[in-house]
Write an enzyme that holds these catalytic residues in place. Structure first.
Site, PDB file in Angstrom:
ATOM      1  N   GLY A 120       3.235  -0.890  -0.271  1.00  0.00           N
ATOM      2  CA  GLY A 120       1.012  -1.091  -0.296  1.00  0.00           C
ATOM      3  C   GLY A 120       0.760  -2.296   0.388  1.00  0.00           C
ATOM      4  CG  LEU A 123       1.741  -2.582   7.389  1.00  0.00           C
ATOM      5  CD1 LEU A 123       3.027  -4.316   7.273  1.00  0.00           C
ATOM      6  CD2 LEU A 123       0.677  -2.543   8.862  1.00  0.00           C
ATOM      7  CG  ASP A 171      -0.237   6.459   7.112  1.00  0.00           C
ATOM      8  OD1 ASP A 171      -1.943   6.206   7.736  1.00  0.00           O
ATOM      9  OD2 ASP A 171      -0.864   6.799   5.718  1.00  0.00           O
TER      10      ASP A 171
HETATM   11  P1  ADP Z   1       1.753   2.198   1.412  1.00  0.00           P
HETATM   12  O1  ADP Z   1       0.692   1.560   1.854  1.00  0.00           O
HETATM   13  O2  ADP Z   1       3.121   0.310   2.005  1.00  0.00           O
HETATM   14  O3  ADP Z   1       2.371   3.420   1.828  1.00  0.00           O
HETATM   15  P2  ADP Z   1       2.895   3.742  -1.092  1.00  0.00           P
HETATM   16  O4  ADP Z   1       2.540   3.064  -2.330  1.00  0.00           O
HETATM   17  O5  ADP Z   1       1.969   4.920  -0.665  1.00  0.00           O
HETATM   18  O6  ADP Z   1       2.045   2.276  -0.424  1.00  0.00           O
HETATM   19  O7  ADP Z   1       4.233   4.079  -0.737  1.00  0.00           O
HETATM   20  C1  ADP Z   1       5.007   2.585  -1.486  1.00  0.00           C
HETATM   21  C2  ADP Z   1       6.105   3.305  -2.862  1.00  0.00           C
HETATM   22  O8  ADP Z   1       7.318   4.429  -1.435  1.00  0.00           O
HETATM   23  C3  ADP Z   1       7.070   2.548  -2.742  1.00  0.00           C
HETATM   24  O9  ADP Z   1       6.535   1.952  -4.469  1.00  0.00           O
HETATM   25  C4  ADP Z   1       8.545   3.255  -3.210  1.00  0.00           C
HETATM   26  O10 ADP Z   1       8.480   4.313  -4.387  1.00  0.00           O
HETATM   27  C5  ADP Z   1       8.058   3.401  -1.901  1.00  0.00           C
HETATM   28  N1  ADP Z   1       8.848   2.563  -0.514  1.00  0.00           N
HETATM   29  C6  ADP Z   1       8.893   2.150   0.823  1.00  0.00           C
HETATM   30  N2  ADP Z   1       9.559   1.697   0.889  1.00  0.00           N
HETATM   31  C7  ADP Z   1      10.349   1.770   0.121  1.00  0.00           C
HETATM   32  C8  ADP Z   1      12.198   0.765   0.313  1.00  0.00           C
HETATM   33  N3  ADP Z   1      12.082  -0.261   1.327  1.00  0.00           N
HETATM   34  N4  ADP Z   1      12.630   1.306  -0.793  1.00  0.00           N
HETATM   35  C9  ADP Z   1      12.388   1.936  -1.935  1.00  0.00           C
HETATM   36  N5  ADP Z   1      11.002   2.859  -1.855  1.00  0.00           N
HETATM   37  C10 ADP Z   1      10.535   2.299  -0.784  1.00  0.00           C
END
Ligand code: ADP
Ligand code: MG
Length: 380
Positions: A120, A123, A171
């Site tokens: 979040g 990136l 993305d």
């Molecule tokens: P971002 O801008 O980083 O994409 P999002 O809210 O779109 O933010 O995505 C974040 C979501 O992706 C997290 O809430 C989780 O569900 C999933 N996620 C991202 N990285 C991980 C991780 N390392 N392990 C598990 N889930 C992950």
């Protein structure tokens, strides 16, 4: 312990034995903001922060997933319509379903995954997660017959259909197509793309995350879009992609002042992406930086998607002699992306951390990023 060994220990514990390792990356966008829905250019690249998974087919029609970050195991059937309730698992479920929907093969597998893309923070950790699994399913079950663009679209459709995020293609595109030391200029109208080497001798790319996100009442993103569409229509164009400042000025008297400013930003931003590509080709990093400041200024004054905190981060960057700095992402919070010379770097980090904390009561988060490879199988 490295990410890979952490994942492997968990894999042995949960499933036993060995799988194959895959990874995909988060992304930055150097320049080209709010241009995608105007048929313009974006200029992203994959970074050295990844989601990595160890995966092994299990001979069933079930997927067993363990997320190290959430310390949770989820099982789902490949023929089920109902997505798991855990958000993190919905990304993988969506990728499986979208792959099957396109007529490709997905069989049951066991997987453990983890990552170091901050969640979040802008990136795109979610695109990294989708691209990692889309790439893996292509390699494990489809002899790599799914085209790379389709892999990106599988991730994008996952966001649309399983996560409620109506995102563009950038993305997932950057995560799948990313290449070490290269940014990729994507033409959002034709989807043609071109790699540009980015050689940053003596400079670093640094993200400064304000850790604020302003909740907005009247859907400002839609309003920006509507302004752009109105002006395009007035100019007799499908999108602002083909608009010029001359055309805009000629029609100025029957465009509202607000719509004029919005369109001006989009037209100028399109040119700036092209100028940055040229400048990179000449190794002219100073010009790249100037364009980044110009983008920030346009996003703040003309497009009006900045906020006090982001403008403050930009001011501090300027005062510290940072080469380039701008809002990265939609705006109203989130990150700035900064191009910082090695000499200025220590002072900038110290100053931005202290000044921001003093004014807003919390320090920003700092992420150094290096332009790196996107989706891949890890052999060693
Ligand atoms: P971002 O801008 O980083 O994409 P999002 O809210 O779109 O933010 O995505 C974040 C979501 O992706 C997290 O809430 C989780 O569900 C999933 N996620 C991202 N990285 C991980 C991780 N390392 N392990 C598990 N889930 C992950
Ligand atoms: Mg996301």
């Amino acid at each position: 312990m490295s990410l890979k060994s952490t994942i492997h220990s968990a894999f042995e514990k949960h499933f036993g034995g060995d799988g194959i390792f895959y990874a995909s990356a988060g992304r930055i966008n150097l320049i080209g903001e709010h241009t995608d829905y105007n048929g313009g250019f974006v200029f992203p690249g994959a970074i050295d922060k990844v989601i990595m998974a160890e995966i092994r087919p299990n001979g069933t029609d079930k997927v067993r997933l363990y997320s190290i970050g959430f310390d949770e195991e989820v099982t789902f059937g490949l023929n089920e319509e109902d997505a798991p309730s855990q958000q993190w698992a919905r990304y993988v479920f969506g990728v499986c379903r979208e792959t099957i929907k396109r007529g490709f093969v997905v069989k049951g597998f066991d997987a453990v995954f983890d990552g170091n893309v901050p969640l979040g923070a802008g990136l795109s950790s979610s695109a990294a997660l989708e691209s990692c699994f889309a790439f893996a399913l292509n390699d494990l079950f489809n002899n790599n017959t799914i085209e790379k663009f389709e892999l990106a679209k599988i991730g994008q459709s996952t966001e649309h259909n399983y996560c409620g995020v109506n995102c563009g293609i950038m993305d997932q595109f950057a995560s799948v197509f990313g290449k070490k030391d290269h940014l990729i200029r994507l033409d959002c109208r034709s989807l043609e793309y071109e790699y540009f080497p980015i050689v940053l001798n003596g400079y670093k790319l640094v993200l400064v995350d304000s850790v604020v996100k302003h909740e907005l009442v009247d859907s400002p993103y839609n309003k920006r879009r509507e302004s752009c569409e109105r002006v395009a229509k007035r100019l007799g164009l499908e999108t602002l992609r083909d608009a010029t400042m001359e055309m805009l000025d000629a029609a100025k008297s029957d465009i509202s002042a607000e719509d004029y400013s919005r369109a001006k930003f989009v037209i100028e931003e399109k040119e700036r992406v092209l100028d940055v590509c040229d400048a990179l080709g000449r190794g002219d990093i100073e010009t790249v930086g100037k364009m980044m400041y110009a983008t920030h200024n346009g996003l703040s004054k003309d497009y009006e998607v900045s906020c006090e905190e982001l403008d403050y981060l930009n001011d501090i960057a300027r005062e510290c002699g940072v080469t380039g700095s701008r809002i990265m992402g939609g705006g109203f919070g989130g990150c700035t992306i900064n191009l910082v010379s090695d000499e200025v770097y220590p002072k900038f980090i110290e100053t931005v951390t202290a000044k921001f904390a003093e004014k807003y009561g919390h320090a920003p988060k700092i992420y150094d990023v290096v332009v790196s490879d996107g989706a891949r199988r890890i052999e060693e």
